[in-house]
Every structure is written in structure tokens, then in C-alpha cells.
Design an enzyme around this catalytic site. Structure first.
Site, PDB file in Angstrom:
ATOM      1  N   THR A 172       1.363  -1.056   0.381  1.00 31.07           N
ATOM      2  CA  THR A 172       0.620  -0.057   0.321  1.00 31.07           C
ATOM      3  C   THR A 172       0.905   1.149   0.085  1.00 31.07           C
ATOM      4  O   THR A 172       1.057   1.907   1.016  1.00 31.07           O
ATOM      5  CB  THR A 172      -0.850  -0.588   1.728  1.00 31.07           C
ATOM      6  OG1 THR A 172      -1.525  -1.307   1.213  1.00 31.07           O
ATOM      7  CG2 THR A 172      -1.479   0.721   1.467  1.00 31.07           C
ATOM      8  N   ASN A 224      -3.461  -0.928  14.538  1.00 30.51           N
ATOM      9  CA  ASN A 224      -4.260  -1.553  13.881  1.00 30.51           C
ATOM     10  C   ASN A 224      -5.426  -2.469  14.550  1.00 30.51           C
ATOM     11  O   ASN A 224      -5.943  -2.988  13.485  1.00 30.51           O
ATOM     12  CB  ASN A 224      -3.146  -2.823  12.823  1.00 30.51           C
ATOM     13  CG  ASN A 224      -2.165  -1.841  11.684  1.00 30.51           C
ATOM     14  OD1 ASN A 224      -2.681  -1.564  10.649  1.00 30.51           O
ATOM     15  ND2 ASN A 224      -0.612  -2.397  11.957  1.00 30.51           N
ATOM     16  N   THR A 279     -11.605   3.161  14.202  1.00 29.25           N
ATOM     17  CA  THR A 279     -11.763   4.287  15.533  1.00 29.25           C
ATOM     18  C   THR A 279     -10.971   5.042  15.121  1.00 29.25           C
ATOM     19  O   THR A 279     -11.318   6.030  15.974  1.00 29.25           O
ATOM     20  CB  THR A 279     -12.475   3.478  16.487  1.00 29.25           C
ATOM     21  OG1 THR A 279     -10.868   2.574  16.889  1.00 29.25           O
ATOM     22  CG2 THR A 279     -13.383   2.352  16.031  1.00 29.25           C
TER      23      THR A 279
END
Length: 277
Positions: free
Chosen positions: A66, A272, A277
Site C-alpha cells: 500500500t 491496527n 476508530t
């Protein structure tokens, strides 16, 4: 995607700005540091420039992981040469990085050349070396800033029969959670290293393998596949540094490969464990 917001602000983009820090910051996600590199180089008598920015911190593992990388140059270069150099160097840099063994659907590396340096001479070897340097520096910055990371971990495997096997061995060590956890704890656990070499799928003679750890100093912990009575305090001092290297010599060929990763820390789980949240 709220296209109207892009339409309203696109005219405010200043393409003449020499400060790329805003762009480098804008693409960050869980990164803690902006990642940039810039160099000057000569094509004949003409000075050319190349610069890059990237982002990537978690879910980093080949192919590319990523990450986003944008590299620009004013060097005059043919498109097919640029594409060839990009693919070759991606395999030697970004595809040799592992932070956590996880990959993602969204990664990208773009090289753009506008030719404004107007160089009449083009030397592919020089250009390729410069591009490799820029991409390797960015790759190492991604590894060093892995989620929760405290150390840049470089794994070098020497003395292998083929480059492909050397890369497989190095990536196996670099991707090992147990090796990464040992580096976090500054534990010279060479057994975890030779274990990762062993399950890589590459055949080798374990009785030929040497393993050492290096930073501000170097210590040999395994020789010819057997553990040595090494200085534990010296080893710990070496592994407490922010940049550490694991060196494996397989004594079975002339090829070598270096890959990059980081230690595995408590903070990786914190980041992680509640990412949404």
C-alpha cells in the site's frame, strides 16, 4: 468521491512551486514522516534533476504494497526507456521491502519526465543509476517508517547461486515476524534467521551458512551452520541501534541481494487493532 470539491480547488494548484513538502504531506496516511529525495546529475554537459515523494507505512509487502510513489525528472528520455528503467528498478527496490507481510489493492509508482533540461546526450546507464538511487532511498524510508517501527532492518544475503534465489532468501528473513520481533527486543537470535532461510523454499547446505549482525559494529553469531560463543552484550549493543543489518553468507555462489524491513513492535498492534476508530 465529491468531484465538486476537486473542481473548486484544482485552479489553486501551483505547478511552479519548488517546494514539494505539501504534496509529500498530503499523500501520507499512517506515515509519521514525509518521504522525499532529490538529486542532480549530468547528461553530457547538461545538469539534470530528479526528485521523488512517496507514502507507505503499513500493508507493505511485494508487489509494492500500500504505497504511492511519484518521481519526476527534467531529463530528456524516451518513453520506452523510462518504462523499462522503472519496471527494472521497481523489482530491485520497492519489491524488496516488507513491513508486515500484508499487501493491498492500491499501490502505484509513476515516473514523469518533461525533457525541459534539453539534454542532447542521453546515457541510459547513468539515468538508470540515478533512478535506482532515488527509488532505493524512497524504499528504505518506507521500511524505516513502517507502522510502529523503531528500527530500519536491512537483510543482505551473499554467496547464492542465482539472484532470484538470493532475493527469495533475503525476503524470507525480512518478512519473518519472529526475526522482526527479535530485532525489536535486540535479541541476536540467529536461529530465527536460519529458520527463515530454511523455509524460504531455496535449497542450500545449512552447514555452510554464516550469520552476523551489524550496525555501529559487527558480530558473527553463526559460522558454518553452528552457533558461536559470542559476546551477548556486544550483540545487544549492535541491535539497539536505529539501523541494523542482518548478513547471511550462504557460501554457494556469487550472487547477493539486499532487502529492507523493520522491527515488529507493540505499536504495530495498537495502530491496527483500532484502525477504523
Amino acid at each position: 468521491m465529491p468531484i465538486e470539491k476537486i473542481q473548486d480547488k484544482v485552479s489553486d494548484i501551483n505547478l511552479s512551486s519548488e517546494n514539494n513538502s505539501n504534496a509529500a504531506k498530503a499523500i501520507m496516511t499512517t506515515d509519521t514522516k514525509e518521504k522525499t529525495v532529490a538529486v542532480e546529475f549530468k547528461m553530457g554537459s547538461v545538469t539534470c534533476h530528479m526528485g521523488g515523494i512517496c507514502k507507505g507505512s503499513g500493508m507493505i509487502h511485494p508487489n509494492m504494497g500500500t504505497m504511492l510513489a511519484f518521481i519526476t525528472t527534467d531529463c530528456k528520455v524516451e518513453q520506452n526507456v523510462l518504462q523499462s528503467c522503472l519496471l527494472d528498478n521497481t523489482n530491485k527496490t520497492f519489491n524488496r521491502v516488507s513491513v508486515d507481510g500484508d499487501t493491498s489493492t492500491n499501490d502505484m509508482c509513476i515516473v514523469m519526465a518533461n525533457g525541459t533540461a534539453q539534454n542532447e546526450v542521453f546515457e541510459k546507464e547513468v539515468f538508470d543509476q540515478v533512478l535506482h538511487f532515488v527509488m532505493e532511498e524512497l524504499a528504505k524510508k518506507i521500511a524505516a517508517d513502517g507502522e510502529g517501527a523503531g528500527k530500519l532492518m536491512t537483510v543482505t544475503v551473499n554467496g547464492v547461486d542465482t539472484l532470484e534465489n538470493a532475493q527469495t532468501l533475503a525476503m524470507s528473513v525480512c518478512s519473518s515476524s519472529l526475526v522482526k520481533a527479535a530485532m525489536f527486543g535486540a535479541d541476536a537470535n540467529w536461529g530465527r534467521v536460519i529458520c527463515a532461510l530454511g523455509y524460504s523454499g531455496v535449497e542450500f547446505d545449512p552447514e555452510l551458512v554464516d550469520i552476523s549482525f551489524k550496525s555501529n559494529d559487527e558480530i558473527l553469531c553463526c559460522e558454518s551452520g553452528k552457533g558461536l560463543d559470542f559476546d551477548e552484550e556486544k550483540a545487544k549493543s549492535i541491535l539497539l541501534q536505529e539501523e541494523i543489518e542482518i548478513i547471511c553468507d550462504m557460501h554457494s555462489g556469487n550472487e547477493s541481494c539486499t532487502c529492507w524491513g523493520c522491527d515488529l513492535t507493540y505499536d504495530y498492534v495498537k495502530i491496527n487493532g483500532d484502525y477504523r476508530t
